[in-house]
Write a protein that holds these residues in place. Structure first.
Motif, short mmCIF file in Angstrom:
data_model
loop_
_atom_site.label_atom_id
_atom_site.label_comp_id
_atom_site.label_asym_id
_atom_site.label_seq_id
_atom_site.Cartn_x
_atom_site.Cartn_y
_atom_site.Cartn_z
N THR A 112 2.05 3.07 -11.43
CA THR A 112 1.09 3.60 -10.45
C THR A 112 1.76 4.66 -9.59
OG1 THR A 112 1.74 1.93 -8.85
CG2 THR A 112 -0.15 1.40 -10.25
N GLY A 113 0.91 5.51 -9.00
CA GLY A 113 1.44 6.55 -8.12
C GLY A 113 2.22 5.94 -6.98
N THR A 114 1.67 4.90 -6.39
CA THR A 114 2.32 4.32 -5.21
C THR A 114 3.70 3.78 -5.57
OG1 THR A 114 1.83 3.02 -3.24
CG2 THR A 114 1.38 1.94 -5.33
N VAL A 117 6.12 6.61 -5.61
CA VAL A 117 6.45 6.99 -4.23
C VAL A 117 7.45 5.99 -3.63
CG1 VAL A 117 5.50 7.25 -1.89
CG2 VAL A 117 4.32 8.27 -3.84
N PHE A 140 -1.54 11.35 1.98
CA PHE A 140 -1.84 10.09 1.31
C PHE A 140 -0.83 9.89 0.19
CE2 PHE A 140 -3.64 7.22 -1.77
CZ PHE A 140 -4.19 6.23 -0.97
N HIS A 141 -0.16 8.73 0.22
CA HIS A 141 0.91 8.50 -0.77
C HIS A 141 0.77 7.16 -1.47
CE1 HIS A 141 2.82 12.17 0.57
NE2 HIS A 141 2.66 11.77 1.82
N GLY A 142 -0.25 6.38 -1.15
CA GLY A 142 -0.44 5.10 -1.84
C GLY A 142 -0.58 3.95 -0.86
N GLU A 206 2.60 16.61 0.26
CA GLU A 206 1.69 17.08 -0.79
C GLU A 206 1.45 18.56 -0.52
OE1 GLU A 206 -1.96 14.20 -1.04
OE2 GLU A 206 -0.89 13.89 0.84
N GLU A 211 -6.42 13.34 -0.91
CA GLU A 211 -7.24 12.38 -0.16
C GLU A 211 -7.44 12.84 1.29
OE1 GLU A 211 -8.70 9.81 -1.96
OE2 GLU A 211 -7.78 11.15 -3.40
N ASP A 239 5.18 15.09 -3.47
CA ASP A 239 4.29 14.12 -4.12
C ASP A 239 3.21 14.92 -4.84
OD1 ASP A 239 2.44 12.29 -4.87
OD2 ASP A 239 2.34 11.22 -2.96
N ILE A 241 1.37 13.83 -7.30
CA ILE A 241 0.60 12.85 -8.07
C ILE A 241 -0.84 13.31 -8.28
CG2 ILE A 241 -0.41 10.51 -7.81
CD1 ILE A 241 2.47 9.69 -6.82
N GLN A 242 -1.43 13.92 -7.27
CA GLN A 242 -2.81 14.40 -7.43
C GLN A 242 -2.88 15.91 -7.73
OE1 GLN A 242 -7.11 14.19 -5.14
NE2 GLN A 242 -5.71 12.52 -4.88
N LYS A 268 -1.13 9.90 -12.16
CA LYS A 268 -2.53 10.28 -12.45
C LYS A 268 -2.70 10.91 -13.84
CE LYS A 268 -4.40 10.33 -7.80
NZ LYS A 268 -5.44 9.34 -7.66
C1 LIG Z 1 -0.81 12.33 -3.56
C2 LIG Z 1 -0.95 10.91 -3.96
N1 LIG Z 1 0.13 10.11 -3.95
C3 LIG Z 1 0.05 8.82 -4.31
C4 LIG Z 1 -1.14 8.25 -4.69
C5 LIG Z 1 -1.20 6.79 -5.06
O1 LIG Z 1 -1.43 6.65 -6.42
P1 LIG Z 1 -1.99 5.26 -7.00
O2 LIG Z 1 -3.38 5.12 -6.51
O3 LIG Z 1 -1.89 5.41 -8.50
O4 LIG Z 1 -1.09 4.19 -6.48
C6 LIG Z 1 -2.30 9.04 -4.69
C7 LIG Z 1 -3.61 8.45 -5.05
O5 LIG Z 1 -4.66 8.99 -4.84
C8 LIG Z 1 -2.20 10.39 -4.31
O6 LIG Z 1 -3.28 11.18 -4.29
#
Ligand SMILES: Cc1ncc(COP(=O)(O)O)c(C=O)c1O
Length: 428
Positions: A112-114, A117, A140-142, A206, A211, A239, A241-242, A268
């Motif tokens: 998972t993204g979190t 992180v 937003f990081h999780g 980011e 988010e 980060d 991830i998005q 993601k």
């Molecule tokens: C920039 C960013 N980091 C981390 C996450 C967390 O990812 P996850 O929901 O897969 O844990 C998200 C989720 O939207 C995100 O947008």
């Protein structure tokens, strides 16, 4: 007719997206979702940015089917596997090397993204021996505790149940408008031994806040942030991830800014197929982990390795796909500008970058009403932002221009209906 009895009886009240989209989906293809009773929707949510290449892309599907038929490893902890070798080779050749990251190494975190992180923050703290980390307003990081401490959103933070510590929050680019230089502000705080800001291990940022409401930092701000990191000996964690995996028109969101983060998190759309997969990409010298120190049973999702390698090979070996994302991003932005001009030039505006764009509404209620109206007419679309006030277009990057046109027509009608009702309400 849909009934939701099974879910209401057996699933936790934590469920959320299904409340905005109360139908039962059964199939999905490209940029479209289909309900069990055959109604189709254009998908402008795309798994919250996980389906950049759309649903069930035939190239990745075929690679996965062949791998399944070959009885390829499904689960592999962090053992060497042919699928992982192929992913590493492809990621290095197609993405890292051509972008000057050939000397970086890849950590497979939990999927998972979190978790990526968490790993990035832990590593920065371990390497520097410092605990404080700088994160930004509306970031937003999780939702796991370490990542949540770096996340701004009060709704999510409120569920932590423990103090969220070791993070100093700083204002993101333009947080106080374009007249206030938030980098100088940070520089002053970090240079003052009595400011109360402990020397940080790292900054986590980011480049476009997903988010947080599609806040896009300028290249200049990101470059200055990198300089600030070097000046104050802080690691720079992007980060992505998005915003990564092509969402802004390049594979990494910072690619054309001339910066070189120390650590990058990706998840993601990395698997290219909606399969859980996350990595931490780091400068080789930072790879100071002891074997298994950041463990996780699902670090070896071999199906994701297979589809990720196929996606990279298919979309990223030439500039064609990236150029198409830039072109479609412009089409979507132009259509949004028209919506803004037509329905609320004083109260609406377009935000974001590439195909990570949206319309800022006066408040969250208006944005929610617009999304609900759009859903009624066949468009799955959600909000983001500090007040959930941004109608966010996160469609698959492979969407056709015809589908963009159809979706924008639905969105235009939704804005017309909701904004005219708003005007009437204000008048009465
Ligand atoms: C920039 C960013 N980091 C981390 C996450 C967390 O990812 P996850 O929901 O897969 O844990 C998200 C989720 O939207 C995100 O947008």
């Amino acid at each position: 007719m849909n009934t939701f009895e099974q879910f209401e009886q057996n699933e936790s009240g934590i469920r959320s997206y299904c409340r905005s989209f109360p139908v039962i989906f059964d199939q999905a293809r490209g940029a479209e979702l289909f309900t069990r009773d055959g109604k189709s929707y254009i998908d402008f949510l795309a798994g919250a940015g996980t389906l950049n290449y759309g649903h069930n892309h035939p190239v990745m599907k075929q690679a996965l089917i062949e791998y399944l038929q070959h009885d390829g490893l499904t689960h592999g902890l962090d053992m060497y596997s042919a699928a992982k070798e192929r992913f590493l080779e492809t990621f290095d050749r197609v993405i890292l090397n051509p972008r000057g990251f050939g000397d970086y190494v890849v950590q497979f975190s939990g999927p998972t993204g979190t978790n990526a992180v968490e790993a990035a923050l832990k590593l920065a703290r371990k390497v520097t021996g410092r605990s404080n980390v700088i994160s930004f307003t509306n970031g937003f990081h999780g939702c796991s505790i370490g990542a949540l401490a770096a996340t701004g959103n009060q709704h999510h933070r409120g569920a932590a149940g423990v103090p969220l510590t070791d993070v100093s929050r700083m204002p993101y680019a333009n947080y106080f408008g374009d007249k206030v230089n938030t980098i100088s502000m940070m520089d002053k705080l970090l240079s003052d031994p009595s400011s109360g800001v402990d020397k940080p291990a790292a900054v986590i940022v980011e480049v476009v806040q997903g988010e947080g409401g599609l806040n896009a930092a300028s290249a200049e701000w990101v470059r200055k942030l990198e300089k600030l990191c070097r000046k104050h000996d802080m690691l720079m964690i992007v980060d992505d991830i998005q915003a990564g995996c092509g969402r802004t028109g390049t594979f990494f969101s910072f690619e054309e800014m001339g910066v070189k983060p120390d650590i990058i998190t990706l998840s993601k759309s990395l698997s290219g197929y909606g399969l859980p997969f996350a990595v931490v990409v780091m400068r080789r010298e930072l790879d100071q982990w002891e074997p298994g120190e950041h463990n996780g049973t699902f670090r070896g999702n071999n199906h994701a390795f297979v589809t990720a390698a196929a996606a990279l090979e298919h979309f990223w070996t030439t500039d064609e796909f990236a150029n198409s994302v830039k072109a479609k991003g412009t089409i979507i932005r132009d259509r949004m500008q028209k919506i803004v001009r037509r329905h609320g030039p004083d109260s609406l505006y377009v935000k974001g970058r590439g195909m990570m764009v949206g319309i800022n509404c006066p408040d969250g209620e208006t944005a929610a009403a617009i999304c609900a109206e759009a859903f009624e007419n066949g468009l799955v679309i959600e909000t983001s932002g500090n007040h959930s006030q941004v109608v966010k277009c996160l469609c698959p990057l492979i969407i056709s221009e015809e589908q963009i046109d159809k979706a924008m027509t639905i969105l235009d009608a939704a804005f017309a209906k909701v904004m005219s009702a708003d005007v009437k309400n204000q008048a009465s």
